[in-house]
Design a protein around this motif. Structure first.
Motif, PDB file in Angstrom:
ATOM      1  N   ALA A   1       0.837  -1.201   0.000  1.00  0.00           N
ATOM      2  CA  ALA A   1       0.000   0.000   0.000  1.00  0.00           C
ATOM      3  C   ALA A   1       0.874   1.254   0.000  1.00  0.00           C
ATOM      4  CB  ALA A   1      -0.939  -0.013   1.212  1.00  0.00           C
ATOM      5  N   LEU A   2       1.932   1.257   0.776  1.00  0.00           N
ATOM      6  CA  LEU A   2       2.841   2.400   0.825  1.00  0.00           C
ATOM      7  C   LEU A   2       3.512   2.625  -0.538  1.00  0.00           C
ATOM      8  CD1 LEU A   2       4.030   4.592   2.635  1.00  0.00           C
ATOM      9  CD2 LEU A   2       5.805   2.959   3.303  1.00  0.00           C
ATOM     10  N   LEU A   3       3.924   1.551  -1.169  1.00  0.00           N
ATOM     11  CA  LEU A   3       4.521   1.624  -2.502  1.00  0.00           C
ATOM     12  C   LEU A   3       3.531   2.251  -3.487  1.00  0.00           C
ATOM     13  CD1 LEU A   3       6.801  -0.260  -4.502  1.00  0.00           C
ATOM     14  CD2 LEU A   3       4.527  -0.996  -5.110  1.00  0.00           C
ATOM     15  N   VAL A   4       2.293   1.781  -3.461  1.00  0.00           N
ATOM     16  CA  VAL A   4       1.263   2.269  -4.382  1.00  0.00           C
ATOM     17  C   VAL A   4       0.951   3.741  -4.119  1.00  0.00           C
ATOM     18  CG1 VAL A   4      -1.167   2.011  -5.046  1.00  0.00           C
ATOM     19  CG2 VAL A   4       0.276  -0.012  -4.739  1.00  0.00           C
ATOM     20  N   LEU A   5       0.821   4.111  -2.864  1.00  0.00           N
ATOM     21  CA  LEU A   5       0.529   5.505  -2.523  1.00  0.00           C
ATOM     22  C   LEU A   5       1.677   6.424  -2.922  1.00  0.00           C
ATOM     23  CD1 LEU A   5      -1.274   4.988   0.888  1.00  0.00           C
ATOM     24  CD2 LEU A   5      -2.305   5.581  -1.317  1.00  0.00           C
ATOM     25  N   GLY A   6       2.904   5.930  -2.796  1.00  0.00           N
ATOM     26  CA  GLY A   6       4.061   6.705  -3.247  1.00  0.00           C
ATOM     27  C   GLY A   6       3.990   6.981  -4.739  1.00  0.00           C
ATOM     28  N   HIS A   7       3.543   6.006  -5.480  1.00  0.00           N
ATOM     29  CA  HIS A   7       3.417   6.179  -6.926  1.00  0.00           C
ATOM     30  C   HIS A   7       2.248   7.104  -7.270  1.00  0.00           C
ATOM     31  CE1 HIS A   7       3.509   5.320 -11.183  1.00  0.00           C
ATOM     32  NE2 HIS A   7       2.238   4.995 -11.125  1.00  0.00           N
ATOM     33  N   LEU A   8       1.089   6.857  -6.666  1.00  0.00           N
ATOM     34  CA  LEU A   8      -0.102   7.627  -7.012  1.00  0.00           C
ATOM     35  C   LEU A   8      -0.039   9.069  -6.519  1.00  0.00           C
ATOM     36  CD1 LEU A   8      -2.915   4.992  -6.333  1.00  0.00           C
ATOM     37  CD2 LEU A   8      -1.964   5.687  -8.542  1.00  0.00           C
ATOM     38  N   ARG A   9       0.420   9.271  -5.299  1.00  0.00           N
ATOM     39  CA  ARG A   9       0.405  10.617  -4.713  1.00  0.00           C
ATOM     40  C   ARG A   9       1.605  11.459  -5.141  1.00  0.00           C
ATOM     41  NH1 ARG A   9      -2.703  14.623  -3.057  1.00  0.00           N
ATOM     42  NH2 ARG A   9      -1.796  15.772  -1.345  1.00  0.00           N
ATOM     43  N   CYS A  10       2.771  10.830  -5.193  1.00  0.00           N
ATOM     44  CA  CYS A  10       4.003  11.589  -5.451  1.00  0.00           C
ATOM     45  C   CYS A  10       4.535  11.404  -6.871  1.00  0.00           C
ATOM     46  CB  CYS A  10       5.076  11.197  -4.446  1.00  0.00           C
ATOM     47  SG  CYS A  10       4.556  11.440  -2.736  1.00  0.00           S
ATOM     48  N   GLY A  11       3.998  10.447  -7.594  1.00  0.00           N
ATOM     49  CA  GLY A  11       4.450  10.218  -8.964  1.00  0.00           C
ATOM     50  C   GLY A  11       5.800   9.548  -9.075  1.00  0.00           C
ATOM     51  N   TYR A  12       6.227   8.856  -8.026  1.00  0.00           N
ATOM     52  CA  TYR A  12       7.525   8.188  -8.082  1.00  0.00           C
ATOM     53  C   TYR A  12       7.522   7.128  -9.183  1.00  0.00           C
ATOM     54  CZ  TYR A  12       8.426  10.282  -3.507  1.00  0.00           C
ATOM     55  OH  TYR A  12       8.594  11.167  -2.471  1.00  0.00           O
ATOM     56  N   ALA A  13       8.606   7.046  -9.897  1.00  0.00           N
ATOM     57  CA  ALA A  13       8.757   6.095 -10.998  1.00  0.00           C
ATOM     58  C   ALA A  13       8.910   4.675 -10.452  1.00  0.00           C
ATOM     59  CB  ALA A  13       9.975   6.464 -11.834  1.00  0.00           C
ATOM     60  N   TYR A  14       8.558   3.709 -11.296  1.00  0.00           N
ATOM     61  CA  TYR A  14       8.650   2.300 -10.892  1.00  0.00           C
ATOM     62  C   TYR A  14      10.071   1.932 -10.467  1.00  0.00           C
ATOM     63  CZ  TYR A  14       4.110   1.823 -13.176  1.00  0.00           C
ATOM     64  OH  TYR A  14       2.804   1.972 -13.545  1.00  0.00           O
ATOM     65  N   ALA A  15      11.063   2.399 -11.224  1.00  0.00           N
ATOM     66  CA  ALA A  15      12.453   2.056 -10.908  1.00  0.00           C
ATOM     67  C   ALA A  15      12.855   2.608  -9.539  1.00  0.00           C
ATOM     68  CB  ALA A  15      13.387   2.597 -11.987  1.00  0.00           C
ATOM     69  N   ARG A  16      12.437   3.807  -9.248  1.00  0.00           N
ATOM     70  CA  ARG A  16      12.764   4.424  -7.956  1.00  0.00           C
ATOM     71  C   ARG A  16      12.085   3.670  -6.809  1.00  0.00           C
ATOM     72  NH1 ARG A  16      12.041  10.827  -6.552  1.00  0.00           N
ATOM     73  NH2 ARG A  16      12.934  10.720  -4.473  1.00  0.00           N
ATOM     74  N   LEU A  17      10.820   3.325  -7.000  1.00  0.00           N
ATOM     75  CA  LEU A  17      10.101   2.572  -5.970  1.00  0.00           C
ATOM     76  C   LEU A  17      10.694   1.172  -5.793  1.00  0.00           C
ATOM     77  CD1 LEU A  17       6.502   3.664  -6.935  1.00  0.00           C
ATOM     78  CD2 LEU A  17       7.661   4.175  -4.781  1.00  0.00           C
ATOM     79  N   ALA A  18      11.015   0.535  -6.910  1.00  0.00           N
ATOM     80  CA  ALA A  18      11.589  -0.811  -6.845  1.00  0.00           C
ATOM     81  C   ALA A  18      12.888  -0.798  -6.045  1.00  0.00           C
ATOM     82  CB  ALA A  18      11.819  -1.352  -8.253  1.00  0.00           C
ATOM     83  N   ALA A  19      13.729   0.191  -6.297  1.00  0.00           N
ATOM     84  CA  ALA A  19      14.990   0.288  -5.564  1.00  0.00           C
ATOM     85  C   ALA A  19      14.736   0.549  -4.087  1.00  0.00           C
ATOM     86  CB  ALA A  19      15.849   1.405  -6.160  1.00  0.00           C
ATOM     87  N   GLY A  20      13.821   1.438  -3.784  1.00  0.00           N
ATOM     88  CA  GLY A  20      13.537   1.773  -2.392  1.00  0.00           C
ATOM     89  C   GLY A  20      12.940   0.625  -1.601  1.00  0.00           C
ATOM     90  N   PHE A  21      12.138  -0.202  -2.252  1.00  0.00           N
ATOM     91  CA  PHE A  21      11.489  -1.330  -1.570  1.00  0.00           C
ATOM     92  C   PHE A  21      12.234  -2.645  -1.801  1.00  0.00           C
ATOM     93  CE2 PHE A  21       8.127   1.747  -1.430  1.00  0.00           C
ATOM     94  CZ  PHE A  21       7.445   1.456  -0.253  1.00  0.00           C
ATOM     95  N   ARG A  22      13.339  -2.552  -2.532  1.00  0.00           N
ATOM     96  CA  ARG A  22      14.196  -3.716  -2.809  1.00  0.00           C
ATOM     97  C   ARG A  22      13.426  -4.854  -3.484  1.00  0.00           C
ATOM     98  NH1 ARG A  22      17.797  -3.209   2.585  1.00  0.00           N
ATOM     99  NH2 ARG A  22      18.977  -1.441   1.804  1.00  0.00           N
ATOM    100  N   ILE A  23      12.718  -4.472  -4.545  1.00  0.00           N
ATOM    101  CA  ILE A  23      12.006  -5.436  -5.377  1.00  0.00           C
ATOM    102  C   ILE A  23      12.353  -5.139  -6.828  1.00  0.00           C
ATOM    103  CG2 ILE A  23      10.082  -5.816  -3.781  1.00  0.00           C
ATOM    104  CD1 ILE A  23       8.437  -3.819  -5.390  1.00  0.00           C
ATOM    105  N   ARG A  24      11.979  -6.013  -7.714  1.00  0.00           N
ATOM    106  CA  ARG A  24      12.225  -5.795  -9.136  1.00  0.00           C
ATOM    107  C   ARG A  24      11.223  -4.784  -9.692  1.00  0.00           C
ATOM    108  NH1 ARG A  24      15.533  -9.806 -11.481  1.00  0.00           N
ATOM    109  NH2 ARG A  24      15.964 -11.493 -10.043  1.00  0.00           N
ATOM    110  N   ILE A  25      11.599  -4.148 -10.765  1.00  0.00           N
ATOM    111  CA  ILE A  25      10.722  -3.156 -11.395  1.00  0.00           C
ATOM    112  C   ILE A  25       9.412  -3.805 -11.832  1.00  0.00           C
ATOM    113  CG2 ILE A  25      10.461  -1.575 -13.356  1.00  0.00           C
ATOM    114  CD1 ILE A  25      13.504  -1.110 -13.199  1.00  0.00           C
TER     115      ILE A  25
END
Length: 122
Positions: free
Chosen positions: A42-66
């Motif tokens: 949920a935090l990952l999704v909200l980061g993308h929806l609210r802040c517009g973070y790119a998939y690559a940035r979120l993947a790195a931050g959450f240590r998952i694949r893009i």
């Protein structure tokens, strides 16, 4: 890679709501294990929806694949979209309201002028 703490200007209630939707969905589909908990997804999704973070940035931050970040976001957006009202339902609600905000856009207004919209200023 450098990692830093960040914030999202949303309530924890929003996070809990989306986390609950994801947990229910995982139970329905019989998902046994995921890389992220429902709360982290949920935090990952909200980061993308609210802040517009790119998939690559979120993947790195959450240590998952893009691809995993994309899949997690798509899954949550589909759950949220399923709960959204239809256009007909939305228009029925709009007719009962004094004003509506479309697409989250708030337009600046002059409240004094709004009280006297045709005042010539003379």
């Amino acid at each position: 890679m450098l990692v830093y703490p960040s914030g999202i200007d949303l309530s924890s209630r929003t996070l809990r709501h989306l986390s609950g939707l994801l947990a229910g969905h995982r139970r329905r589909i019989g998902s046994r294990w995921r890389r992220l908990t429902c709360g982290r997804q949920a935090l990952l999704v909200l980061g993308h929806l609210r802040c517009g973070y790119a998939y690559a940035r979120l993947a790195a931050g959450f240590r998952i694949r893009i691809a995993t970040a994309y899949r997690y976001i798509r899954e949550a957006v589909d759950l949220l979209a399923a709960r959204a009202p239809t256009l007909e339902q939305a228009m029925t609600t709009v007719r009962k309201k004094a004003y509506v905000i479309l697409d989250g856009t708030v337009l600046p207004i002059d409240r004094i002028a709004a009280d006297r919209p045709y005042h010539s200023g003379k």
